[in-house]
Design an enzyme around this catalytic site. Structure first.
Site, PDB file in Angstrom:
ATOM      1  N   GLU A  48       0.792  -1.236   0.000  1.00 27.02           N
ATOM      2  CA  GLU A  48       0.000   0.000   0.000  1.00 27.02           C
ATOM      3  C   GLU A  48       0.819   1.278   0.000  1.00 27.02           C
ATOM      4  OE1 GLU A  48      -3.929   0.451   1.890  1.00 27.02           O
ATOM      5  OE2 GLU A  48      -3.581  -1.524   2.741  1.00 27.02           O
ATOM      6  N   THR A  53       0.280   2.354  -8.138  1.00 23.83           N
ATOM      7  CA  THR A  53      -0.283   3.651  -8.540  1.00 23.83           C
ATOM      8  C   THR A  53       0.743   4.398  -9.398  1.00 23.83           C
ATOM      9  OG1 THR A  53      -1.427   3.634  -6.427  1.00 23.83           O
ATOM     10  CG2 THR A  53      -1.478   5.696  -7.656  1.00 23.83           C
ATOM     11  N   ARG A 249      -7.907   0.234  -5.373  1.00 25.92           N
ATOM     12  CA  ARG A 249      -6.880  -0.581  -4.728  1.00 25.92           C
ATOM     13  C   ARG A 249      -7.018  -2.042  -5.130  1.00 25.92           C
ATOM     14  NH1 ARG A 249      -2.401  -2.333  -2.674  1.00 25.92           N
ATOM     15  NH2 ARG A 249      -2.529  -3.599  -0.805  1.00 25.92           N
ATOM     16  N   ASP A 272       6.912  -4.264 -11.260  1.00 30.29           N
ATOM     17  CA  ASP A 272       6.048  -3.935 -10.123  1.00 30.29           C
ATOM     18  C   ASP A 272       5.896  -5.198  -9.269  1.00 30.29           C
ATOM     19  OD1 ASP A 272       4.231  -2.679  -8.410  1.00 30.29           O
ATOM     20  OD2 ASP A 272       2.491  -3.192  -9.667  1.00 30.29           O
ATOM     21  N   GLN A 276       3.345  -6.687   0.308  1.00 31.77           N
ATOM     22  CA  GLN A 276       2.987  -7.338   1.567  1.00 31.77           C
ATOM     23  C   GLN A 276       4.119  -8.280   1.951  1.00 31.77           C
ATOM     24  OE1 GLN A 276      -0.033  -6.720   3.053  1.00 31.77           O
ATOM     25  NE2 GLN A 276      -0.986  -5.589   1.389  1.00 31.77           N
TER      26      GLN A 276
END
Ligand SMILES: Nc1nc2c(ncn2[C@@H]2O[C@H](COP(=O)(O)OP(=O)(O)OP(=O)(O)O)[C@@H](O)[C@H]2O)c(=O)[nH]1
Ligand SMILES: [Mg+2]
Length: 431
Positions: A48, A53, A249, A272, A276
């Protein structure tokens, strides 16, 4: 050919061969240039932090934008995000013990609060200085930014008292009960009852108060963006806009590779990855021949605990501390001794908003500056740059980013491109 006279033909052949050599050299250089300016970039950072993005922004700025397929899948993801947000909120109402309809500004609550404040200060007066010190340090037990700050906020305590009086979780309204039981899914449409329930709970003053305490539990950063626009998002004819897609998301699993042509001299191969913890072991196979790393840290999360800690109830760390540790291990990795490090201190929009009400020193006691954007961002930037042990062989470049804002990112990319091109040409001795 030992010192004999050179004929005009031989002279011509030698000149021609010299020319060919020159041309070959130029072509070789061009080839090297083309090859060497294809920069292999890893997008790294915790979950996150905004990696995907940033990749979406690469697609918008240097690629062909979002495909119809992307739009379709983000439409479903956004609706899934709505359910996740609603679920996180109703679950947090129980963990934080907030009754539905709780309004901090309600005069009855203000009166109760004043009463309890008076009682607290009277009881503090009665304590010895030693006892007082102990109570204070219990409520803010944080010496290294690594331990959770316990909430002793009188308003939070009043809410919890009223929650218990109302009957705890059994007092949840039907809309909350329905959301608690909803299955999180990616779907093109939601049931009417779910739509109505999401609308009802978002209007609740207790939920709004719970939303303001989002640092105490996990909530998607785009929650308010989506929830404040429910009618548009839930319309049957809804098609996501570019901004909706940037806010959506989808947790990344695995590693994906993407190619972008930046200019005639520069192209990128971008990887990318999922950030986590369980995803991080998939990073290492891609560490070979990396020219640059773009590492993202969500500095807005300085008061936030880690998702995975909440799930497993292990020792709780602040997520910025975890990001700084992760950066340190990547930056000082033997394979990245000369790899350019570009750090995006991301989510500055949320960071700026947060600084209006939250003190950085409550979570990072060694921060002694003013609680301003300038001082706080400089503090975190220093924590990043001081991690670099390879100061002789590489630089760490810091940028403050707002990954969901295309025009801000466009400007950032322009300078990053120049830096990456220069450092790559320098690494092959071309400048
Ligand atoms: N307000 C705001 N939201 C952001 C910013 N950057 C990312 N987000 C949001 O944060 C959420 C997470 O971003 P992602 O790009 O999915 O994060 P990630 O690093 O790829 O996460 P993983 O795939 O789990 O590793 C998304 O909803 C984004 O829209 C930012 O600068 N400001
Ligand atoms: Mg991702």
């Amino acid at each position: 050919m030992c010192g004999g006279k050179v004929s005009p033909e031989e002279e011509a052949i030698a000149a021609e061969s010299k020319n060919i050599d020159k041309q070959l050299k130029a072509e070789e250089l061009e080839l090297i240039k083309v090859n060497k300016t294809t920069t292999k970039i890893l997008l790294l950072g915790a979950g996150e932090s905004g990696k995907s993005t940033i990749l979406k922004q690469f697609k918008l700025i240097y690629g062909s934008g979002f495909t119809d397929e992307d739009v379709k899948s983000y439409k479903a993801a956004i609706r899934g995000n709505l359910v996740i947000c609603a679920k996180s909120l109703v679950e947090a109402m129980d963990t934080l013990k907030i009754p539905y309809g709780f309004n901090p500004k309600d005069p009855a609550n203000t009166a109760l609060l004043n009463e309890s404040n008076e009682l607290t200060s009277a009881s503090n007066e009665a304590k010895s200085p030693h006892q007082r010190k102990r109570t204070e340090s219990n409520s803010k037990e944080s010496s290294d930014g690594n331990k959770i700050v316990k909430s002793d906020d009188p308003l939070a305590q009043l809410a919890a008292k009223l929650y218990d009086i109302a009957g705890g979780s059994t007092s949840s309204p039907p809309a909350a009960t329905l959301i608690k039981g909803a299955i999180i899914f990616h779907a093109d449409s939601l049931a009417d009852s779910e739509i109505a329930a999401i609308k009802t709970i978002w209007k609740d003053s207790g939920i709004q108060y719970c939303y303001r305490r989002a640092n105490e539990y996990q909530l998607l950063d785009s929650c308010a963006y989506f929830m404040n626009d429910l009618d548009r998002l839930l319309d049957q004819k809804y098609t996501p806009t570019q901004q909706d897609i940037l806010q959506a998301r989808i947790t990344t699993t695995g590693v994906s590779e993407h190619h972008f042509i930046i200019s005639k001299d520069q192209s990128y191969r971008i990887f990318d990855v999922g950030g986590q913890r369980s995803e991080r072991r998939k990073w290492a196979p891609h560490f070979e021949d990396v020219n640059a790393i773009i590492f993202l840290i969500a500095i807005s999360a300085f008061d936030q605990t880690c998702t995975e800690d909440n799930e497993t109830n292990r020792t709780i760390h602040f997520s910025v501390v975890e990001s700084l540790n992760l950066f340190q291990s990547i930056c000082n990795h033997a394979m990245f001794r000369t790899t350019s490090m570009v750090v995006f201190m991301n989510k500055i929009d949320i960071f700026k908003d947060k600084l209006e009400t939250v003190k950085v020193s409550s979570y990072f006691p060694d921060f002694t500056g003013a609680n301003t954007y300038e001082a706080a961002s400089e503090y975190f930037a220093h924590r990043v740059t001081e991690s670099n042990k390879y100061t002789e062989s590489k630089n760490v470049y810091i940028y403050y980013t707002w990954a969901t804002d295309t025009s801000q990112i466009r400007t950032v990319f322009l300078t990053v491109n120049v830096i990456l091109l220069q450092s790559q040409l320098a690494s092959v001795g071309m400048i």
